[in-house]
Each structure stands twice: as C-alpha cells, then as structure tokens.
Design an enzyme around this catalytic site. Structure first.
Site, PDB file in Angstrom:
ATOM      1  N   ASP A  16      -5.072   7.318   2.995  1.00 33.39           N
ATOM      2  CA  ASP A  16      -5.700   6.171   2.325  1.00 33.39           C
ATOM      3  C   ASP A  16      -6.803   5.638   3.237  1.00 33.39           C
ATOM      4  OD1 ASP A  16      -4.765   3.848   0.024  1.00 33.39           O
ATOM      5  OD2 ASP A  16      -6.036   3.183   1.671  1.00 33.39           O
ATOM      6  N   ASP A 115      -9.807   6.309  -3.148  1.00 29.54           N
ATOM      7  CA  ASP A 115      -9.732   6.387  -1.681  1.00 29.54           C
ATOM      8  C   ASP A 115      -8.401   6.923  -1.180  1.00 29.54           C
ATOM      9  OD1 ASP A 115      -7.999   4.213  -1.997  1.00 29.54           O
ATOM     10  OD2 ASP A 115      -8.757   3.213  -0.187  1.00 29.54           O
ATOM     11  N   GLU A 116      -7.646   7.603  -2.056  1.00 30.98           N
ATOM     12  CA  GLU A 116      -6.363   8.100  -1.555  1.00 30.98           C
ATOM     13  C   GLU A 116      -5.930   9.413  -2.191  1.00 30.98           C
ATOM     14  OE1 GLU A 116      -2.837   5.707  -3.319  1.00 30.98           O
ATOM     15  OE2 GLU A 116      -4.493   4.331  -3.006  1.00 30.98           O
TER      16      GLU A 116
HETATM   17  N1  DCP Z   1     -10.376  -2.297  -5.274  1.00 30.49           N
HETATM   18  C1  DCP Z   1     -10.925  -3.217  -6.152  1.00 30.49           C
HETATM   19  N2  DCP Z   1     -10.142  -4.211  -6.693  1.00 30.49           N
HETATM   20  C2  DCP Z   1      -8.833  -4.323  -6.361  1.00 30.49           C
HETATM   21  C3  DCP Z   1      -8.252  -3.396  -5.474  1.00 30.49           C
HETATM   22  C4  DCP Z   1      -9.063  -2.391  -4.934  1.00 30.49           C
HETATM   23  O1  DCP Z   1     -12.130  -3.134  -6.456  1.00 30.49           O
HETATM   24  N3  DCP Z   1      -8.093  -5.312  -6.883  1.00 30.49           N
HETATM   25  C5  DCP Z   1     -11.235  -1.245  -4.695  1.00 30.49           C
HETATM   26  C6  DCP Z   1     -11.836  -1.717  -3.390  1.00 30.49           C
HETATM   27  C7  DCP Z   1     -11.057  -0.993  -2.325  1.00 30.49           C
HETATM   28  C8  DCP Z   1     -10.652   0.285  -3.024  1.00 30.49           C
HETATM   29  O2  DCP Z   1     -10.496  -0.068  -4.403  1.00 30.49           O
HETATM   30  O3  DCP Z   1     -11.844  -0.759  -1.159  1.00 30.49           O
HETATM   31  C9  DCP Z   1      -9.366   0.871  -2.474  1.00 30.49           C
HETATM   32  O4  DCP Z   1      -8.305  -0.040  -2.655  1.00 30.49           O
HETATM   33  P1  DCP Z   1      -7.140  -0.225  -1.605  1.00 30.49           P
HETATM   34  O5  DCP Z   1      -6.048  -0.907  -2.296  1.00 30.49           O
HETATM   35  O6  DCP Z   1      -6.832   1.069  -0.946  1.00 30.49           O
HETATM   36  O7  DCP Z   1      -7.724  -1.282  -0.551  1.00 30.49           O
HETATM   37  P2  DCP Z   1      -8.737  -1.105   0.648  1.00 30.49           P
HETATM   38  O8  DCP Z   1      -9.092   0.323   0.892  1.00 30.49           O
HETATM   39  O9  DCP Z   1      -9.886  -2.018   0.433  1.00 30.49           O
HETATM   40  O10 DCP Z   1      -7.916  -1.695   1.878  1.00 30.49           O
HETATM   41  P3  DCP Z   1      -6.747  -1.046   2.757  1.00 30.49           P
HETATM   42  O11 DCP Z   1      -7.298  -0.916   4.132  1.00 30.49           O
HETATM   43  O12 DCP Z   1      -5.642  -2.042   2.698  1.00 30.49           O
HETATM   44  O13 DCP Z   1      -6.375   0.271   2.138  1.00 30.49           O
HETATM   45 CA    CA Z   2      -7.520   1.917   1.082  1.00 34.26          CA
HETATM   46 CA    CA Z   3      -5.910   2.986  -1.922  1.00 32.01          CA
END
Ligand code: DCP
Ligand code: CA
Ligand code: CA
Length: 368
Positions: A16, A115-116
């Site tokens: 991720d 992203d995963e």
């Molecule tokens: N995303 C979004 N709205 C949300 C959740 C996520 O637009 N409610 C988008 C932005 C994030 C991407 O999806 O960058 C990936 O979501 P993740 O849940 O993996 O969160 P992040 O990558 O931002 O943070 P982490 O470091 O906790 O994985």
């Molecule tokens: Ca992420």
């Molecule tokens: Ca994710």
C-alpha cells in the site's frame, strides 16, 4: 495451514503506497515535503466547499484526514504553512500504472485499488520468509528509486493477514508475519484492524464486549452469526484466527486484457489511430508473452466524441501470441470501425479467449 499444491507454505505480500495522492504532489514539488499538504476535491460551489481526499503525515498531526470538509482542514491547519492542492486523478493514475506494471512483471498480482495490491512471493521465495522479506525490500527500494515514493508492505501466509500487516507500520513499513507468529501478531490488535470491519460492525462487536482480535477469535461463532449474519460471521471468525484460503485474483485468471488511449485529436483515419495505439499494442503483447498467454479473439474499441462506446471483434481459428497477427487484426478492425462510425475520441484494443500455454503444454504431456 496455508499450503499450495506443491507443498510450499504460501508467502503473500500486500503493498500500500503511503499517503499516496499527497506523496505524488510532494514528488512533483519537493518544496512541499516539510509542509502540511492537503489534497482537495473541490465541489465548485464555493471556493472552500468540498472534501479532503488525503493529506501527508505532517498534516495528519493536526487531525486532517480523508473525507473531512476542506473548511475544517483549513481551520485545523490555521497558522501553519499548509498547502492545499486540487486532486489530479490522471496524474496519480499514471504513477499507479507504472508501479503496478512493474510489480506484475515480477510477481502474480491482484490489484485491489489505485495504490494497493497483493503479490504472491511463494514461488520466488520457495516459502522461505527471510527470502520473501528480501524480495519485498527490493520492491520497496525499486519504487523509491523509480518513482520517489515510499510504501508499506506486509508479508503473511494469506491475504487477510498480509493486508493487516501492511497497515501495521506506516509510513515506509515492512512487516513480516511468519506462519508460526500469525496469532501472536493478530491477537493484541483491535477488531477495527480486520479488513471489512467498518464503524457499524465495530460498534456491534464492542457492544458485545469484543474489542480485540483475540476476543473475536474466541467468540462463539453461532453467537457471532446471530449478531452479524452467517457470511460475515464466518469470514470474521476465520480472519481473527488467522485463516484465509482466498486465492489471488490474478490477471491470468481473468479472461481478457485491454488497453485504451485518448487520441491526440478526434480522427477517423485508421492508420493514424493505429500509429497512436501501437505502443499500447506492444505493451499488451509483452504482457501476453510474459504471462505465457495466447489469445483467440482480438477486438478494437472506439469511443466517439459523444462518448458512446463501440467495438468490433474477430475470433481466430487457433490461439496465438503472434504480434503481427495482433497488429494486423487491430488494423483491419479499426478500418471497419471507423468506416462505420466516423471520428473517434478514444481507441483501444482487447484480447480475449486467453489460453495459458504452460497449462496447455502440461496437459499435452499428460495426454501423450
Ligand atoms: N482517497 C480519497 N478519499 C478517501 C480515501 C482515499 O480520495 N476517502 C484516495 C487518496 C489516497 C488514496 O485514495 O491517497 C489511497 O487511499 P488510502 O486509504 O490508501 O490512503 P493514503 O494512501 O492517502 O494514506 P495511507 O498512508 O494511510 O495509506
Ligand atoms: Ca495508501
Ligand atoms: Ca490504499
């Protein structure tokens, strides 16, 4: 035990990317690196209406999270040098595609989000978790070197534990859960860490005195069924006990591959479309070869300026992975499609009726 047919213990990775959209913004503008960064989805109604897509870890220290209103993020970051950037989906998609393609060139992959992804380390590691750790570490180094991005990876004998493990240490984490350590890893964690446990399920569990995964693992399954229904109860019971047989839904188990592009300008000229589509056709062909797949059906996809989607296909006598046949079929089909439809905005190619040559050969050996 998580055995695969040839007797190996499975080693499944879950990757991720860390604070993905915000990290891409940092990579493209390194000056942001030490500031709170908030990626915003503006609704356009007023200058500040909309929600936060994600934020970097600096901004998270101020309580900024995905999904909160932009005005609230601004309030919480008042007095800081926080930077608010509009979400640019196409940009993040391009990073995602490069990273996922690179992962697919090394492992069997099941992508589960932008992203995963899960990736199968079983074969390359021979079931040796130290080797699996080394491979995962190389994946992390590769993504950092190629794209400048950090990610977090978990390795475990199955998907559900691997996913929990990738979330265990963030950012830039690498968490290895060896088969003998699964229960001691899981038991102290909160039930909220089990994928699929959202606020609603979490509330029901807590009301019934279940807070930790250990509590969930020991909770009588019949009672769990009464609370949450049979399907969820069985899944949660097994997950809490570290059990999950779910195979990866990899690309070889899907029956088609496709690529689609937006043309530089709307056109009805098949040769012009073919020229622009050619790198995608080559890419598709490389993927087929890398995965030992032959195709029997080729299709071209055309999207008109009015966004209506059309396709034309051709099925061959025998399966092949010949590049010239693929390219020539695409050319013929594009001529047909454009003569029938006129100008196109986007165009694509798809191969289907895929045959796994490795399986096919071993089947042949079997029968001879
Ligand atoms: N995303 C979004 N709205 C949300 C959740 C996520 O637009 N409610 C988008 C932005 C994030 C991407 O999806 O960058 C990936 O979501 P993740 O849940 O993996 O969160 P992040 O990558 O931002 O943070 P982490 O470091 O906790 O994985
Ligand atoms: Ca992420
Ligand atoms: Ca994710």
């Amino acid at each position: 035990m998580e055995l695969v047919p040839d007797g190996l213990l499975r080693a499944i990775g879950h990757l991720d990317l860390d604070y993905f959209f915000a990290q891409v913004e940092e990579v493209e503008n390194p000056a942001l690196k030490h500031l709170p960064v908030v990626v915003c989805v503006y609704s356009g109604r007023t200058d500040e209406s909309g929600v936060v897509s994600t934020a970097n870890y600096r901004a998270r220290e101020f309580g900024v999270r995905s999904g909160i209103p932009i005005y609230l993020a601004k309030l919480r970051l008042k007095g800081t040098e926080a930077v608010f950037v509009p979400m640019n989906q196409a940009k993040y998609q391009a990073y995602s595609e490069r990273i996922m393609d690179s992962l697919r060139s090394q492992f069997e992959v099941e992508q589960t989000g932008i992203d995963e992804a899960f990736f199968d380390l079983t074969r390359k590691s021979g079931g040796d978790y130290s080797k699996a750790e080394e491979l995962a570490s190389q994946v992390k180094t590769g993504i950092l070197k190629e794209e400048g991005l950090t990610c977090s990876i978990g390795i475990a004998p199955n998907k559900v534990v691997a996913k929990i493990a990738s979330d265990f240490k963030k950012p830039d984490g690498l968490t290895i859960v060896r088969p003998g350590d699964v229960l001691s890893f899981l038991f102290p964690l909160s039930v909220d860490k089990v994928p699929g446990v959202g606020p609603k399920t979490s509330k029901v569990l807590r009301e019934n005195g279940v807070e930790s995964i250990q509590g969930l693992a020991g909770y009588p399954i019949e009672s769990l069924e009464g609370l949450l229904g049979r399907k969820l109860a069985i899944y949660l019971h097994n997950a809490a006990n570290g059990q999950d047989d779910e195979p990866l839904a990899t690309e070889t188990s899907v029956s088609q591959l496709s690529r689609i592009i937006t043309l530089k300008a709307d056109t009805s000229n098949p040769m012009e479309i073919l020229t622009q589509l050619s790198p995608s056709i080559q890419d598709l062909h490389e993927k087929l070869v890398a995965k030992d797949l032959f195709f029997r059906t080729v299709a071209v996809i055309g999207i008109r300026p009015d966004l209506s989607i059309h396709s034309r296909s051709r099925t061959l006598e025998t399966a092949t992975n010949d590049y010239n046949i693929l390219s020539r079929s695409a050319k013929d089909l594009l001529s047909i499609l454009t003569s029938e439809l006129g100008g196109l905005r986007r165009a694509g190619v798809r191969v289907s009726d895929l045959v796994d040559i490795v399986d096919q050969q071993s089947l042949g050996e079997f029968m001879s």
